[in-house]
Scaffold this motif. Structure first.
Motif, PDB file in Angstrom:
ATOM      1  N   SER A 236      20.922  63.347  46.393  1.00 27.69           N
ATOM      2  CA  SER A 236      20.986  64.857  45.442  1.00 27.69           C
ATOM      3  C   SER A 236      21.222  63.686  43.827  1.00 27.69           C
ATOM      4  O   SER A 236      20.482  64.401  42.969  1.00 27.69           O
ATOM      5  CB  SER A 236      22.123  65.681  45.597  1.00 27.69           C
ATOM      6  N   ARG A 264      27.098  80.034  43.379  1.00 32.26           N
ATOM      7  CA  ARG A 264      26.148  79.069  42.923  1.00 32.26           C
ATOM      8  C   ARG A 264      27.376  78.073  43.647  1.00 32.26           C
ATOM      9  O   ARG A 264      26.796  77.006  44.429  1.00 32.26           O
ATOM     10  CB  ARG A 264      26.178  78.680  41.216  1.00 32.26           C
ATOM     11  N   ARG A 268      25.848  74.769  45.934  1.00 30.24           N
ATOM     12  CA  ARG A 268      26.100  73.657  45.341  1.00 30.24           C
ATOM     13  C   ARG A 268      27.489  72.856  46.390  1.00 30.24           C
ATOM     14  O   ARG A 268      26.714  71.402  46.859  1.00 30.24           O
ATOM     15  CB  ARG A 268      27.403  73.630  44.264  1.00 30.24           C
ATOM     16  N   LEU A 273      27.052  68.581  46.226  1.00 30.08           N
ATOM     17  CA  LEU A 273      27.217  68.552  45.279  1.00 30.08           C
ATOM     18  C   LEU A 273      28.242  68.543  44.529  1.00 30.08           C
ATOM     19  O   LEU A 273      29.153  69.849  45.507  1.00 30.08           O
ATOM     20  CB  LEU A 273      26.312  69.318  44.572  1.00 30.08           C
TER      21      LEU A 273
END
Length: 281
Positions: A236, A264, A268, A273
Motif C-alpha cells: 500500500s 470506507r 481500508r 490501511l
C-alpha cells in the motif's frame, strides 16, 4: 521400489533409504532411478525427481551416501529436463500451469542447492526464454520472471518491458492476472524495489473495465493472498508513493457519499490501511 515406475515416488523412497542408512536399498534405488529416467519421456515426471535427488546429493555424505554416486544421475535427468522444458510448458490449462510453476520452482531450488554454475546459467537462460514466449501460460511466464528477479538475473528495464507486454490491453485479462499471480509468488519483499513492476500492475488494474475487474477479482485476490499484514501495508505504501502526484480519476459521479462513508473504513481495514481519525479519502 521394484513396483514403482514414477521417478518422483522413487526418489522420495531413495531419500527415506538415505535417512534410514540402508546401503543395499540405496544401491538398488539408484539403479532403478537410472533405468526409469532413461526411458521417461515426460519432462514433468523427471522434474519431480530433481529436488529429492539434489537433497540426497547435498546431505547424503553425512549418512554415508557419497554425492559422487548421485550427481551423475542428476546430470542425466537435468539434461532431459532442459531439453524438454519448453515443450512441457506449451498448451497448459490453469491447473497444469499451476503444477508446472511448482515444478519449475522446485527444480530451481534443487539447482541452487547443488550450486553448480554451469547448470544454473543454463537453467536461467531457459527461464528467460519462457518469459519471452507469448504462447506460454501467463502463470508460468510470471513465475519464471520471479525466479529471475530473485536470482538478480533480470534488471529493471527488462522487468519493465516484460510487465508492459504481459499486462498490455492486447493480452486477455485472465492471462494478465495469471502473470501477476506468477510473478508475485509467495511474497513481495524481493519486488518492492522494482517500481516499474508495481506501476505496471497498478496501471493495468486501474484500466480494467468494471465487468472485467469483477470477473478477475478472485484471481487478483489469489495473487495477493500470500501477503501478510505487514507486506500488505508495504505494498500500500509503495502504491501510494507511486501515485502521490497522479491526478485522481473520477470513475462515476452518482456515488451516495453518506453510504460510501460507512463502507470506507471496512475497505481500508481489508486492504491494510490505517483508518484516519478525520476525513475518509
Amino acid at each position: 521400489a521394484s513396483k514403482l515406475s514414477d521417478l518422483g515416488a522413487l526418489t522420495t523412497v531413495l531419500e527415506g533409504a538415505v535417512l534410514a542408512e540402508l546401503p543395499q536399498a540405496i544401491d538398488a534405488l539408484l539403479e532403478k532411478v537410472v533405468a526409469v529416467g532413461a526411458v521417461s519421456a515426460d519432462a514433468k515426471s523427471v522434474m519431480k525427481a530433481i529436488l529429492p535427488l539434489a537433497r540426497t546429493a547435498r546431505w547424503g555424505d553425512v549418512r554415508g551416501t557419497p554425492a559422487a554416486r548421485v550427481l551423475p544421475v542428476i546430470d542425466a535427468l537435468y539434461a532431459r529436463v532442459l531439453i524438454g522444458l519448453t515443450g512441457a510448458c506449451a498448451s497448459l490449462d490453469d491447473d497444469a500451469a499451476a503444477e508446472m510453476t511448482q515444478l519449475i520452482t522446485s527444480t530451481t531450488e534443487a539447482l541452487r542447492l547443488l550450486d553448480r554454475k554451469d547448470q544454473l546459467d543454463a537453467w536461467y537462460t531457459a527461464l528467460s526464454d519462457l518469459t519471452a514466449r507469448d504462447a506460454i501460460h501467463g502463470r508460468v511466464r510470471g513465475a519464471s520472471a520471479r525466479l529471475l528477479i530473485e536470482a538478480s538475473r533480470i534488471d529493471e528495464p527488462e522487468l519493465a518491458r516484460l510487465a508492459r507486454l504481459a499486462l498490455s490491453p492486447a493480452v486477455p485479462p485472465p492471462q494478465a492476472a495469471a502473470w501477476a499471480e506468477g510473478v508475485l509468488g509467495q511474497g513481495v519483499a524481493i519486488h518492492l524495489a522494482h517500481d516499474s513492476l508495481w506501476r505496471a500492475i497498478d496501471e493495468w488494474m486501474s484500466g480494467l473495465a468494471e465487468d472485467a475487474f469483477i470477473e478477475l477479482l478472485p484471481l487478483i485476490r489469489r495473487a495477493f493472498s500470500s501477503l501478510g499484514p505487514a507486506e500488505r501495508r508495504r505494498v500500500s505504501d509503495k502504491l501510494l508513493a507511486l501515485n502521490k502526484n497522479a491526478p485522481r480519476k473520477q470513475v462515476r459521479n452518482d456515488v451516495d457519499e453518506p453510504r460510501a462513508a460507512k463502507v470506507r473504513p471496512i475497505l481500508r481495514t481489508v486492504i491494510g490501511l490505517p483508518i484516519p481519525e478525520v476525513g475518509l479519502p
